[in-house]
Design a protein around this motif. Structure first.
Motif, PDB file in Angstrom:
ATOM      1  N   THR A   1     -52.997 -39.978   8.527  1.00  0.00           N
ATOM      2  CA  THR A   1     -54.113 -40.578   9.566  1.00  0.00           C
ATOM      3  C   THR A   1     -55.492 -39.978   8.744  1.00  0.00           C
ATOM      4  O   THR A   1     -55.367 -39.244   7.873  1.00  0.00           O
ATOM      5  N   SER A   2     -56.326 -40.760   9.294  1.00  0.00           N
ATOM      6  CA  SER A   2     -57.800 -40.595   8.707  1.00  0.00           C
ATOM      7  C   SER A   2     -58.162 -39.025   9.127  1.00  0.00           C
ATOM      8  O   SER A   2     -58.841 -38.376   8.359  1.00  0.00           O
ATOM      9  N   PHE A   3     -57.793 -38.490  10.366  1.00  0.00           N
ATOM     10  CA  PHE A   3     -57.837 -37.205  10.805  1.00  0.00           C
ATOM     11  C   PHE A   3     -57.320 -36.093   9.720  1.00  0.00           C
ATOM     12  O   PHE A   3     -57.671 -35.040   9.525  1.00  0.00           O
ATOM     13  N   GLN A   4     -55.965 -36.519   9.285  1.00  0.00           N
ATOM     14  CA  GLN A   4     -55.332 -35.699   8.383  1.00  0.00           C
ATOM     15  C   GLN A   4     -55.806 -35.597   6.974  1.00  0.00           C
ATOM     16  O   GLN A   4     -56.013 -34.584   6.498  1.00  0.00           O
ATOM     17  N   GLU A   5     -56.508 -36.832   6.780  1.00  0.00           N
ATOM     18  CA  GLU A   5     -57.411 -36.881   5.240  1.00  0.00           C
ATOM     19  C   GLU A   5     -58.704 -35.957   5.224  1.00  0.00           C
ATOM     20  O   GLU A   5     -58.839 -35.201   4.594  1.00  0.00           O
ATOM     21  N   GLU A   6     -59.177 -36.086   6.600  1.00  0.00           N
ATOM     22  CA  GLU A   6     -60.380 -35.172   6.589  1.00  0.00           C
ATOM     23  C   GLU A   6     -60.145 -33.853   6.560  1.00  0.00           C
ATOM     24  O   GLU A   6     -61.005 -32.757   6.287  1.00  0.00           O
ATOM     25  N   GLN A   7     -58.748 -33.038   7.371  1.00  0.00           N
ATOM     26  CA  GLN A   7     -58.679 -31.750   7.547  1.00  0.00           C
ATOM     27  C   GLN A   7     -57.869 -31.344   6.207  1.00  0.00           C
ATOM     28  O   GLN A   7     -57.048 -31.806   5.540  1.00  0.00           O
ATOM     29  N   LYS A   8     -58.518 -30.030   5.674  1.00  0.00           N
ATOM     30  CA  LYS A   8     -57.978 -29.484   4.543  1.00  0.00           C
ATOM     31  C   LYS A   8     -56.758 -28.655   5.205  1.00  0.00           C
ATOM     32  O   LYS A   8     -56.878 -27.816   6.255  1.00  0.00           O
ATOM     33  N   ILE A   9     -55.879 -28.441   4.301  1.00  0.00           N
ATOM     34  CA  ILE A   9     -54.774 -27.735   4.558  1.00  0.00           C
ATOM     35  C   ILE A   9     -54.964 -26.363   4.486  1.00  0.00           C
ATOM     36  O   ILE A   9     -55.613 -25.757   3.644  1.00  0.00           O
ATOM     37  N   THR A  10     -54.700 -25.603   5.524  1.00  0.00           N
ATOM     38  CA  THR A  10     -55.062 -23.942   5.503  1.00  0.00           C
ATOM     39  C   THR A  10     -53.875 -23.323   5.870  1.00  0.00           C
ATOM     40  O   THR A  10     -53.110 -23.848   6.802  1.00  0.00           O
ATOM     41  N   PRO A  11     -53.495 -22.252   5.453  1.00  0.00           N
ATOM     42  CA  PRO A  11     -52.468 -21.399   5.615  1.00  0.00           C
ATOM     43  C   PRO A  11     -52.610 -20.937   7.099  1.00  0.00           C
ATOM     44  O   PRO A  11     -53.577 -20.374   7.551  1.00  0.00           O
ATOM     45  N   LEU A  12     -51.265 -21.171   7.810  1.00  0.00           N
ATOM     46  CA  LEU A  12     -51.298 -20.672   9.071  1.00  0.00           C
ATOM     47  C   LEU A  12     -50.173 -19.779   9.419  1.00  0.00           C
ATOM     48  O   LEU A  12     -49.154 -19.592   8.575  1.00  0.00           O
ATOM     49  N   PRO A  13     -50.153 -18.887  10.702  1.00  0.00           N
ATOM     50  CA  PRO A  13     -48.872 -18.274  10.680  1.00  0.00           C
ATOM     51  C   PRO A  13     -48.031 -18.883  11.174  1.00  0.00           C
ATOM     52  O   PRO A  13     -47.839 -20.246  11.493  1.00  0.00           O
ATOM     53  N   ALA A  14     -46.543 -18.638  11.002  1.00  0.00           N
ATOM     54  CA  ALA A  14     -45.289 -19.286  11.235  1.00  0.00           C
ATOM     55  C   ALA A  14     -45.126 -19.800  12.517  1.00  0.00           C
ATOM     56  O   ALA A  14     -44.630 -20.891  12.975  1.00  0.00           O
ATOM     57  N   ASN A  15     -45.891 -19.150  13.637  1.00  0.00           N
ATOM     58  CA  ASN A  15     -45.537 -19.686  14.902  1.00  0.00           C
ATOM     59  C   ASN A  15     -46.761 -20.780  15.296  1.00  0.00           C
ATOM     60  O   ASN A  15     -46.786 -21.133  16.494  1.00  0.00           O
ATOM     61  N   CYS A  16     -47.537 -20.986  14.269  1.00  0.00           N
ATOM     62  CA  CYS A  16     -48.666 -21.821  14.539  1.00  0.00           C
ATOM     63  C   CYS A  16     -48.289 -23.372  13.954  1.00  0.00           C
ATOM     64  O   CYS A  16     -47.793 -23.266  12.869  1.00  0.00           O
ATOM     65  N   PRO A  17     -48.182 -24.366  14.858  1.00  0.00           N
ATOM     66  CA  PRO A  17     -47.857 -25.755  14.294  1.00  0.00           C
ATOM     67  C   PRO A  17     -49.095 -26.253  13.275  1.00  0.00           C
ATOM     68  O   PRO A  17     -50.265 -25.883  13.473  1.00  0.00           O
ATOM     69  N   THR A  18     -48.552 -26.947  12.320  1.00  0.00           N
ATOM     70  CA  THR A  18     -49.414 -27.531  11.416  1.00  0.00           C
ATOM     71  C   THR A  18     -49.942 -28.821  11.784  1.00  0.00           C
ATOM     72  O   THR A  18     -49.484 -29.360  13.082  1.00  0.00           O
ATOM     73  N   ILE A  19     -51.071 -29.350  10.958  1.00  0.00           N
ATOM     74  CA  ILE A  19     -51.359 -30.697  11.395  1.00  0.00           C
ATOM     75  C   ILE A  19     -50.322 -31.676  11.438  1.00  0.00           C
ATOM     76  O   ILE A  19     -50.439 -32.690  12.289  1.00  0.00           O
ATOM     77  N   ALA A  20     -49.486 -31.879  10.490  1.00  0.00           N
ATOM     78  CA  ALA A  20     -48.390 -32.739  10.497  1.00  0.00           C
ATOM     79  C   ALA A  20     -47.615 -32.525  11.645  1.00  0.00           C
ATOM     80  O   ALA A  20     -46.836 -33.650  12.133  1.00  0.00           O
ATOM     81  N   VAL A  21     -47.178 -31.345  12.067  1.00  0.00           N
ATOM     82  CA  VAL A  21     -46.486 -31.098  13.268  1.00  0.00           C
ATOM     83  C   VAL A  21     -47.117 -31.639  14.706  1.00  0.00           C
ATOM     84  O   VAL A  21     -46.420 -32.250  15.446  1.00  0.00           O
ATOM     85  N   MET A  22     -48.501 -31.319  14.785  1.00  0.00           N
ATOM     86  CA  MET A  22     -49.177 -31.690  15.835  1.00  0.00           C
ATOM     87  C   MET A  22     -49.324 -33.184  15.872  1.00  0.00           C
ATOM     88  O   MET A  22     -49.531 -33.731  16.999  1.00  0.00           O
ATOM     89  N   ASP A  23     -49.306 -34.010  14.822  1.00  0.00           N
ATOM     90  CA  ASP A  23     -49.529 -35.369  14.673  1.00  0.00           C
ATOM     91  C   ASP A  23     -48.377 -36.014  15.501  1.00  0.00           C
ATOM     92  O   ASP A  23     -48.624 -36.995  16.019  1.00  0.00           O
ATOM     93  N   VAL A  24     -47.194 -35.266  15.556  1.00  0.00           N
ATOM     94  CA  VAL A  24     -46.124 -35.999  16.273  1.00  0.00           C
ATOM     95  C   VAL A  24     -46.188 -36.093  17.606  1.00  0.00           C
ATOM     96  O   VAL A  24     -45.805 -36.951  18.245  1.00  0.00           O
ATOM     97  N   ALA A  25     -46.771 -34.986  18.310  1.00  0.00           N
ATOM     98  CA  ALA A  25     -47.063 -35.030  19.756  1.00  0.00           C
ATOM     99  C   ALA A  25     -48.446 -35.679  20.225  1.00  0.00           C
ATOM    100  O   ALA A  25     -48.349 -36.167  21.176  1.00  0.00           O
ATOM    101  N   GLU A  26     -49.219 -36.220  19.323  1.00  0.00           N
ATOM    102  CA  GLU A  26     -50.591 -36.457  19.403  1.00  0.00           C
ATOM    103  C   GLU A  26     -50.718 -37.942  19.713  1.00  0.00           C
ATOM    104  O   GLU A  26     -51.896 -38.611  19.821  1.00  0.00           O
TER     105      GLU A  26
END
Length: 941
Positions: free
Chosen positions: A691-716
């Protein structure tokens, strides 16, 4: 603030000191006015500089008398008002006079006379004078506050009167030629600019033991607090805490309490409420408020005392919103709870012994204010035990009952009804914090019994007054609404004891019955209160039935019927603003919680075409409903009977469910900004779902228990749910799809593969950012996964291209068929035109007609046998006497002229003589002829 501090504040403008003003100008000149000149409004010039110089002199014996005389002359000169241009010099004279008062008391009178002149209108010679002398005027008015430090009661009172006169301006006694009166609000504005209000607040500390001066200062502050600017200045000077702390100072007149409460009200309304609450949230202020309120509550008898008591309680309620206020420490909370409940729950506390509410308006308002402050208390968990000790729940439940007609109560019927509604509303806020008390006093039983009365046919006329009674006049809707709100608040706690108790008392059946009665009795009424009642019933049922199959079975077919009734609501009503949207959301929630998971209810819902209604709602393309409906559809598709119903549904223009879902997918991707070409084909095979939002957001390292943008996209968004529904319907056998739908379906079919690849790509990018190097085997596996995901994207894009090309060829073929059909149509039209032209030629040209006749006869002859079989009967096929060249059809009798006059339409032919018996008329050579085996027919007259 001490007296010394107050003096230090006014040091810059101390009485007797030299004042510097900003407007450089020549010394003004005034004069003593004679009677004739006074009549003409003319000033005789007098040098004010001489007056100032004279006042600054010291050491001479007769100097005081000369100074007093010069000031008196100046005062006489300005009896009609003070010119703005002279204001700075006049206030300098006032300051010098005030500085002499301590040692020379005779200067009190001239100083007071000058102050009286300040109460007169300011005069301007030019329109621009108000701007030109604004700074001088503001400094001059601010000097009035500085002069409060002078230890003269008469002077202080006159200063207060002068400031109060700013708000009660009087017209000049006589018009002076060449001068105009300054605007009425000019003095008030300059007082704001000069910060007079702040100085007056600071001067309050000087009068702690001087009641008269204190009352005058409070009266002055009461006027000044009418302005937001002044209130802000007063808050900076800690006016709220300073005034509140002295509410209980001795005052036989009662003015101190009245004026102080009025100032506090103005500060709360016209300045920062948070800052005022912070100033009042100290033990000293709360103890003062507590003492005042208790005295007024127990001893106040007059109308004025009761009003003041209510005002103090409102201020206390506002303070109690601050969790840091020591309400419990000072004992105020316990006393207020006692005052709120003593009338319903008998108490032996001597504080309320012999007390009783009257039905006066003030006591009625007090009771409602006490209910309000209980709601505020329950938000602070530290007050819970005090609410339990005060038996607040028991006191409030005394109102949750059917009104008793013949019982004598202290309230009128309208007042009791309003208090009843207010008490139930208070219970909705308090009871969730006091669950044990609620169950101890049989709260569910009280509420259900009260609901039964609300739903009964008992005659009851509701007055429908106040906020709580809105929509309830002449009925029991308001009582039902607040009772259901209370039940909803308790059910939402998800406390199994409460749920079990409600179900044991048959709450589910009762609520369904109430809903059905509303539908049957008031189906034609479109009132917001009825829709709210229905919404609350469905929400309560959802809370009770969720995750509990036996309760869903109790909900049963009757519950499904009421849900179906709501779903059949006209979609146009959703935009009415009455609450149909909320009702529909509650209905969808009920489907999720009360039907799904209970197979008999699911089957009944399907049999009653509930799925069709869900798809109809989804076809409205209202995003607020789509997400919830798709979630329900995903769960419903687990039932094997659902697929057939979904595939059987048809919308507008014969749209199928699959086509609708694919259309929603395209709309969702358009809103999300997913890259697609004009045909809906994948543009970026590496990131086909980005999505355009995913294009704007840069990938940042997150803890294992935090959902990434790609995972959050499923619910949003709703793409995952559309994929799930279409997967249950079988991607290979979806009816009614266009080529564009198939192109989009290729992406949907591979949604899960794309999403997995997207997540692996995020993992790969995070590893790079963290500068980690996986082992060789893991690296190869990771790269192969990413490559495989990209290959799937390429494969889908290739398949889409084939579909688009195939559709383009099909479109060309279809177009060619249309062109062929158009050509055939034109050719047929040409033949028809030629036939018509030939027909016209036969009718207009005799030779053409004869030629056509010969051709016709030739054609007839050529079609006959050349030799007749033996014993064959030959029947002629032509009608003699006809002159037409078109094939003859059946004989048609046209009755235009009466048969008695002309003998029939074919009277001159042989067939007429055989078929029609004619009597009379022009052809009477044959009397009658009757044919054999001919049925008799009536001849019209």
């Amino acid at each position: 603030m001490s007296t010394a501090e107050a003096a230090a504040t006014a040091q810059a403008r101390a009485p007797g000191s030299t004042i510097k003003f900003s407007s450089p100008r020549q010394i003004p000149v005034v004069g003593v006015v004679t009677e004739d000149e006074e009549a003409q409004g003319v000033f005789k010039p007098v040098d004010l500089n001489c007056v100032i110089k004279l006042l600054e002199e010291t050491g001479k014996d007769d100097l005081e008398e000369k100074q007093l005389k010069s000031v008196k002359k100046m005062v006489q000169c300005y009896q009609n008002g003070l010119p703005l241009r002279d204001l700075a010099q006049i206030f300098k004279i006032l300051n010098l006079c005030a500085g002499k008062i301590k040692k020379q008391p005779h200067f009190i009178e001239p100083a007071c006379n000058i102050l009286k002149l300040c109460g007169l209108p300011f005069l301007k010679k030019k329109v621009s004078d108000e701007i030109t002398y604004a700074e001088d005027t503001a400094n001059s008015i601010a000097l009035l506050g500085d002069l409060m430090i002078i230890p003269s009661s008469e002077l202080r009172i006159q200063i207060c009167k002068c400031i109060i006169d700013f708000y009660h301006a009087e017209p000049p006694k006589q018009h002076i030629t060449g001068y105009q009166q300054a605007s009425s609000s000019y003095k008030i504005k300059m007082a704001e600019v000069g910060g007079l209000a702040k100085i007056m607040v600071q001067s309050l500390v000087l009068f702690e033991n001087q009641l008269v001066e204190k009352l005058w200062v409070l009266k002055t502050l009461q006027h000044l607090s009418a302005s937001e600017v002044n209130c802000t200045l007063m808050v900076k000077a800690q006016a709220a805490s300073g005034i509140c702390a002295h509410l209980n100072d001795p005052d036989p007149s009662g003015q101190l309490l009245f004026r102080s409460s009025e100032i506090l009200w103005n500060l709360l309304e016209k300045s920062s409420k948070e800052e005022i609450i912070q100033q009042l949230s100290n033990l000293e202020c709360l103890l003062a408020l507590k003492k005042v309120f208790k005295n007024l509550f127990t001893r106040g008898l007059s109308h004025y005392d009761r009003q003041l008591r209510n005002d103090i309680l409102v201020i206390t309620t506002i303070i109690s919103q601050n969790p840091g206020a020591p309400m419990i420490e000072c004992g105020f909370t316990r006393d207020l709870i006692l005052f709120a409940t003593f009338n319903e729950v008998k108490s032996q506390n001597p504080l309320v012994k012999g007390l009783k509410f009257s039905n006066s308006y003030e006591d009625f308002e007090l009771k409602k204010l006490l209910f309000n402050i209980i709601v505020t208390f329950c938000k602070d968990l530290s007050t819970i035990q005090l609410l339990i000790d005060g038996k607040v729940i028991l006191a409030l439940f005394t109102y949750v009952k059917k009104p008793e007609k013949h019982k004598i109560v202290e309230w009128s019927a309208a007042q009791y009804e309003e208090l009843q509604l207010h008490a139930i509303a208070t219970l909705s806020s308090v009871a969730p914090f006091l669950i044990d008390e609620y169950m101890l006093y049989q709260g569910n039983a009280h509420v259900l019994a009260f609901l039964e009365w609300c739903d009964s046919e008992d005659s009851f006329f509701s007055h429908g007054n106040s906020f709580h009674g809105t929509g309830g006049r002449g009925n029991k809707f308001a009582q039902m609404r607040y009772s259901l709100r209370l039940l909803r608040a308790m059910v939402y706690l998800e406390h199994e004891t409460i749920h079990k108790d409600l179900c044991e008392k048959r709450a589910i059946q009762q609520l369904i019955g109430i809903f059905k009665n509303i539908i049957s009795k008031y189906n034609d009424k479109e009132e917001a209160i009825l829709l709210e009642i229905q919404s609350d019933i469905l929400l309560i049922l959802s809370g009770l039935c969720e995750h509990h199959i036996p309760r869903k079975e109790i909900f049963g077919t009757e519950g499904v019927d009421i849900i179906l009734h709501v779903m059949k609501t006209d979609p146009k009503k959703l935009q009415s603003g009455l609450g149909y949207n909320v009702l529909l959301f509650s209905t969808l929630d009920s489907i999720w919680c009360c039907i799904l998971g209970c197979y008999p209810s699911e089957d009944y819902f399907l049999e009653k075409e509930g799925i069709f209604l869900l798809l109809d709602l989804m076809a409205l393309n209202q995003k607020k409903f789509c997400n919830l409906i798709l979630g329900i559809m995903v769960e419903f598709c687990d039932n094997p009977k659902t697929v057939a119903y979904v595939n059987a549904w048809r919308g507008k223009k014969d749209q199928t469910a699959a086509s609708l879902l694919i259309k929603l997918w395209r709309k969702e991707e358009k809103e999300l900004g997913v890259k697609r070409d004009k045909h809906g084909k994948i543009v970026d095979t590496k990131k086909p779902l980005f999505t355009s939002f995913q294009e704007e957001q840069k990938i940042t390292p997150l803890p294992a228990n935090c959902p990434t943008i790609a995972v959050m996209d499923v619910a949003e968004n709703i793409r995952a749910k559309i994929y799930a529904v279409l997967g249950k319907l079988d991607f290979e056998n979806l009816p009614g799809l266009s080529a564009e739908d198939f192109v989009t379906l290729c992406i949907i079919h591979r949604y899960l593969d794309f999403k997995i690849g997207e997540i692996w790509n995020e993992i790969y990018e995070e590893i790079k950012l963290e500068k980690l190097r996986p082992v060789t085997t893991d690296k190869k596996i990771l790269e192969s996964i990413i490559t495989a995901s990209e290959n799937i994207g390429k494969m889908v894009a290739s398949l889409q291209s084939e579909m688009i090309e195939s559709q383009a060829c099909q479109d060309v073929q279809n177009e060619q068929k249309v062109y062929t059909k158009v050509q055939a149509t034109h050719k047929q039209r040409e033949l028809a035109n030629k036939s018509w032209e030939y027909f016209l030629a036969r009718t207009s040209n005799v030779k053409t007609l004869k030629k056509a006749k010969r051709l016709q006869e030739k054609g007839i002859e050529s079609s006959r046998y050349s030799e007749h079989p033996p014993n064959a009967v030959f029947h002629p096929t032509d009608i003699k006497g006809l002159h037409t060249t078109v094939p003859s059809g059946g004989v048609v009798t046209v009755e235009s002229t009466p048969a008695l006059l002309v003998g029939g339409p074919l009277a001159d032919t042989d067939i007429a003589l055989k078929k029609l018996p004619i009597r009379g008329g022009a052809l009477q050579r044959v009397k009658a002829v009757k044919t054999v085996n001919e049925p008799e027919k009536s001849v019209p007259a």
